[in-house]
Design an enzyme around this catalytic site. Structure first.
Site, PDB file in Angstrom:
ATOM      1  CG  ASP A 138       6.610  -3.595   4.979  1.00 11.39           C
ATOM      2  OD1 ASP A 138       6.100  -4.174   3.912  1.00 11.39           O
ATOM      3  OD2 ASP A 138       6.254  -2.644   5.617  1.00 11.39           O
ATOM      4  CD  GLU A 180       7.221  -5.094   0.578  1.00 16.92           C
ATOM      5  OE1 GLU A 180       6.462  -4.609  -0.127  1.00 16.92           O
ATOM      6  OE2 GLU A 180       7.457  -4.490   1.540  1.00 16.92           O
TER       7      GLU A 180
END
Length: 525
Positions: free
Chosen positions: A200, A267
Site C-alpha cells: 500500500d 501501489e
C-alpha cells in the site's frame, strides 16, 4: 516467463464479498466458500485487502495488529483454510502490506503517546514540535490526501504526521525498529503460505529529511507526485531490495509457490515513467499498478498514449486495471455498461497482467450510499463534499430479488453497506443464466485469453490502427482486438478482418462494430 507476468488477479474486499455467519459483514470463511466463483471466472490469483484487526477508521487500512485477524472476519485458522483452499483450486494468494502508517490504536502509537516528547517510543512515528510562538501551528504545510492538514496535535503539544486520516499516524521508516518489525511481518505471512504482497502507498514510506514545506498544489496534479517531499524518496529503493531478497530466499511451506516465484506489487502513484520504473527494477518490486490506465478517459488518442507509455516504463512488468476498492466503478466512470464491457475486452487483450476488482465481472455501477451510512473518512474530512469510495465497496449481490441478495442471512439494514434496490438483474445467479450477461462476457474472455497467450507479456502490442484514429486495433499473437470509440459504426472488413468474431462486447450491426463496442478475432500473423 514467471506466472505473474500475464496473470489475472482478482481483488477481494472481504467485508463486502460474502458473509458466512449472518452478522451482515463479509468474512474469510465466506470468501473461502465462494472461491470457486473466482476460479470459474478464470482468475489465476486472489488478492485480499486487509483482514487484520482495525478500528475501521479507513476501511481496514488503519491496522492495529499486522499479524492478527480481525475478529469480525475470522481467525488465523480461517486464513490458513482460505490459503489452503485457494492453493487446492490452483489460485495464488496475495495479501496486503500497509507499511506507511498504523492505526492510532496500534500498541506502538499508544506507547508513543504515553512516552511523551523525546521518548524512544516516539521514534517509530513522525512527532515534531509545532511552529509559532507556542507551537500552535503545524510543523509544515503538508496536506492530507484525505483533505485538511497532515498533522494532528496531541495533549503534550507535539504534532504527528498522517498523510491520510488522523487515525492513521505515519511511521518513521528511518527507525531500525520499524524496519525490523516489518521484516518479521513479511516472514510471518510467508510462513503461513501466502504467495505475495500488494504494498500500500509504496511511494510514501520515507519523507524528505527535515520535512520541508511542499508548497501549493498538493494532491491536485498526480503528475507532480514525485516532486512532493513526502513521496518517491530515494531511500525507498534499498528497503525494497531488502524485501525482495527476503521474498526470494525465505523458505516456502507446502502448497505455496517457490520463493523465487513470489510476487510483490507496488501501489505507487508515480506517473513519471523513468521514476516509476525504479520500483520494478530486477531486484525490487515485481510489478507496479498502472494508475495511468485506470484513470484514462474513454478516448482513443488518450488510451493509445497510455498504453504506449505503459510499455515505455523500464522493466518487464506491465499491469492493467479498470477498477479497485479505491476507484469509481467503470460502468459509472465511463458513463455506460457498453463502454465498461468494451474497456474490459480492451484490457484483457493487452499483453501483461490484469487486476480485476470484485463486482467488475457483474457490471456493477457505483452504488449510492446515503449520507448517514457513509464510512469513508473522505466524507468528513472534505466537509461532506466528497462522498468517497464506499460506492465501490457495497456488498456483492449473489442471488435473489432483494437485498441482501444472498450476501448474508442478516437483515438488509445490518449489511456492511446498503445495497441498491435495483440490483436483482445483476446478481451472480441471474447472470449465470444469461449468455449475454457481463459475467458470461468475462468468463469467455478469460478463457480465450488463456488459449491465446501473448507471445511476450512484456512486449507492446502490434498496432493495426493509425495514431489519431477513432478506433483502436492491435494484435496479441494471432488474436486481434478492435475497439470502436467513434460515433459511426466501424466495418471490420475495412480493417482487412474477415470471418466471425470470437467474442464481442455487444452485437454487431451488419458486420460493423457499433460505437463503444469491442471485438476479438483470430487472424493469421
Amino acid at each position: 516467463m514467471s506466472w505473474w507476468q500475464d496473470m489475472v488477479c482478482y481483488e477481494v474486499y472481504p467485508r463486502a464479498f460474502a458473509d458466512s455467519n449472518g452478522d451482515g459483514v463479509g468474512d474469510l470463511p465466506g470468501l473461502t466458500e465462494r472461491l470457486e466463483h473466482i476460479k470459474d471466472l478464470g482468475a489465476d490469483a486472489v488478492w485480499c485487502t486487509p483482514f487484520y484487526p482495525s478500528p475501521l477508521a479507513d476501511g481496514g487500512y488503519d491496522i492495529a495488529d499486522y499479524t492478527g485477524v480481525a475478529p469480525d472476519l475470522g481467525t488465523t485458522a480461517d486464513v490458513d483454510a482460505l490459503t489452503a483452499r485457494a492453493h487446492q483450486l490452483g489460485l495464488k494468494f496475495i495479501v496486503d502490506l500497509v507499511p506507511n502508517h498504523t492505526s492510532d490504536q496500534h500498541p506502538w502509537f499508544l506507547e508513543a503517546l504515553a512516552g511523551g516528547p523525546g521518548s524512544v517510543e516516539r521514534e517509530r512515528y513522525l512527532f515534531r514540535p509545532g511552529r509559532g510562538a507556542g507551537g500552535e501551528l503545524p510543523p509544515n504545510d503538508w496536506q492530507s490526501a484525505f483533505g485538511g492538514p497532515a498533522w494532528t496535535r496531541v495533549a503534550d503539544g507535539e504534532w504527528y504526521c498522517h498523510l491520510h486520516a488522523a487515525e492513521q499516524p505515519d511511521l518513521n521508516w528511518r527507525s531500525p525498529k520499524v524496519r525490523d518489525a516489518f521484516a518479521d511481518v513479511l516472514r510471518h505471512w510467508l510462513d503461513r503460505g501466502v504467495d505475495g504482497f500488494r504494498v500500500d502507498v509504496a511511494h510514501a514510506l520515507f519523507k524528505a529529511e527535515g520535512l520541508p514545506d511542499a508548497g501549493p498544489g498538493q494532491h491536485t496534479d498526480p503528475l507532480r507526485n514525485h516532486l512532493m517531499p513526502y513521496y518517491d524518496q530515494e531511500e525507498l529503493h534499498p528497503l525494497y531490495r531488502e524485501w525482495r531478497t527476503l521474498l526470494d530466499t525465505h523458505p516456502a511451506p507446502p502448497g505455496a509457490v517457490r520463493p523465487e516465484d513470489r510476487v510483490m506489487v507496488a501501489e505507487s502513484a508515480v506517473f513519471d515513467p523513468a521514476r516509476l520504473g525504479r520500483y520494478i527494477r530486477p531486484d525490487e518490486m515485481h510489478q507496479a499498478f498502472n494508475f495511468a490506465f485506470l484513470e484514462a478517459s474513454w478516448d482513443a488518442k488518450e488510451l493509445r498514449e497510455v498504453i504506449d507509455g505503459s510499455f515505455a516504463v523500464p522493466g518487464s512488468a506491465v499491469t492493467w486495471l479498470l477498477s479497485s476498492h479505491d476507484a469509481p466503478r467503470p460502468v459509472t466512470r465511463h458513463g455506460s455498461l457498453a463502454r465498461a464491457r468494451a474497456a474490459a475486452l480492451l484490457m484483457l487483450a493487452l499483453p501483461g497482467s490484469v487486476y480485476l476488482y470484485q463486482g467488475e465481472e457483474l457490471g456493477l455501477p457505483q452504488a449510492f450510499v446515503p449520507d448517514d451510512r457513509i464510512l469513508d473518512p473522505l466524507w468528513e474530512r472534505s466537509g461532506c463534499t466528497e462522498r468517497g469510495r464506499d460506492g465501490a465497496r457495497v456488498p456483492l449481490p449473489w442471488s435473489g430479488t432483494a437485498a441482501p441478495y444472498g450476501f448474508s442471512s442478516a437483515a438488509p439494514e445490518a449489511a456492511w453497506l446498503p445495497q441498491p434496490d435495483d440490483w436483482a438483474p445483476l446478481t451472480v445467479a441471474a447472470q449465470q443464466a444469461d449468455p449475454g450477461s457481463t459475467l458470461a462476457l468475462y468468463r469467455r474472455a478469460l478463457r480465450l485469453r488463456h488459449t491465446h497467450p501473448a507471445p511476450d507479456p512484456a512486449a507492446p502490442p502490434r498496432w493495426l490502427s493509425a495514431p489519431g484514429a477513432s478506433h483502436l486495433a492491435f494484435r496479441r499473437g494471432n488474436l486481434v482486438c478492435v475497439v470502436n470509440l467513434a460515433e459511426q459504426p466501424l466495418p471490420l472488413s475495412a480493417l482487412g478482418l474477415t470471418g466471425p468474431p470470437l467474442l464481442t462486447s455487444g452485437p454487431l450491426t451488419a458486420g460493423a462494430l457499433p460505437q463503444d463496442t469491442a471485438a476479438w478475432l483470430v487472424s493469421p500473423a
